[in-house]
Design an enzyme around this catalytic site. Sequence first.
Site, PDB file in Angstrom:
ATOM      1  N   ASP A  18       0.862  -1.177   0.000  1.00  0.00           N
ATOM      2  CA  ASP A  18       0.000   0.000   0.000  1.00  0.00           C
ATOM      3  C   ASP A  18       0.901   1.230   0.000  1.00  0.00           C
ATOM      4  OD1 ASP A  18      -2.048   1.784   0.188  1.00  0.00           O
ATOM      5  OD2 ASP A  18      -2.703   1.206   2.193  1.00  0.00           O
ATOM      6  N   ASP A 116      -2.888   2.413  -6.098  1.00  0.00           N
ATOM      7  CA  ASP A 116      -1.755   2.412  -5.167  1.00  0.00           C
ATOM      8  C   ASP A 116      -1.707   1.185  -4.257  1.00  0.00           C
ATOM      9  OD1 ASP A 116      -3.956   3.048  -3.668  1.00  0.00           O
ATOM     10  OD2 ASP A 116      -3.015   4.694  -2.563  1.00  0.00           O
ATOM     11  N   GLU A 117      -2.391   0.115  -4.630  1.00  0.00           N
ATOM     12  CA  GLU A 117      -2.388  -1.112  -3.821  1.00  0.00           C
ATOM     13  C   GLU A 117      -2.274  -2.341  -4.707  1.00  0.00           C
ATOM     14  OE1 GLU A 117      -5.237  -1.680  -0.482  1.00  0.00           O
ATOM     15  OE2 GLU A 117      -6.125   0.167  -1.275  1.00  0.00           O
TER      16      GLU A 117
END
Length: 363
Positions: A18, A116-117
């Site tokens: 993350d 973003d993960e």
Amino acid sequence: MEPDIVQVTSPRIILHLDMDSFYASVEMGERPELRGKPVVIGADPKQGKGRGVVATCSYEARAFGIRSAMPISQAFVLCPHAVFLPPDFPRYVKASADVMAILKVHGFPFEQVSIDEAFLDVSRLGTFSAATDLAVRIRDTILTQLGLTCSIGVAPTKVVAKIASDIHKPGGLTVVEPENLFSFLAPMPVRKIPGIGKKSEAELFEMGIRTIRDLAACNIQVLIARFGRSAIALQEIAAGIDRSEVKEREGVKSVSRETTFINDTDDEHLIAATMDALAEEVCRNLSDESLHYRTVTVKVRYQGFVTRTKALTLPHYTGDPATVRTCAHSLLRDIFDGRKIRLLGIRLSSFDTCDARQMTLGV
């Protein structure tokens, strides 16, 4: 040098990455003078009179109580000296692709779940020690090559890995081995389980369930009576059971555009003209990406931040701008109830290509 791969069937070892305050971190990478300052990405605050929302913010800004989706006017009140920046989504998409490339190079099953993960199934490494070493290398590579920080969770399941990645932000690494799985989860508030929002949390609190331990110990029939059959999976997660696999996601991406009115409006002519403009912009981006779509979604936010959305999935793929406008106006008629509108948005999704990039333009 990559570690030797051990052919084993257990334990499962899942890594969840993350990125830390991703948009703000990308901006700081371009403008180092912003480091250490409260940075807010979102609409123009207009000295506290802005009508948009916060997309994200740096950890320094969070210390003042600023959070994602907060009205930008409120963010300005909390921290008027913050640096307010408009979002630059093409730059964020490029940075995301660079991060994901670093993950993919290791050759493990990969699943990107947002800009973003992402997850990696590193079970083939055979031990949590080897997985921890890999996580450290990934974190260091992203920092060295891209100047961005990330937090990583390593655990026997996807859900626990995701929870673990949030424990020691920013730049953290949390490893949960099988023997520590339940002791790690048990004392946490139920809200830590992904998917449990404010409403579900409130209902669980009414039942006397405040921690994950409480949820795991609750009579399953009582839970089913309150939440339906989905309670079974919920209690399994509380007990550390999660059989979901890491799988590459294809195709389910979106291109969207939304705008916040300077003044809330119920002027049907202005609303219709704005919808036409939004439709034109998403179609332009659709053309730039060489994509065809099947699903059109319209979003309306009324006064008081009450938000309604409605989607229509077509029987075939199309790139026709006229169809976008027709569908958007039809959906808008279905959900517009005459109240004054604060924000209007449109999203196209369900593309017929697997390399679509997720973009949201405007706030």
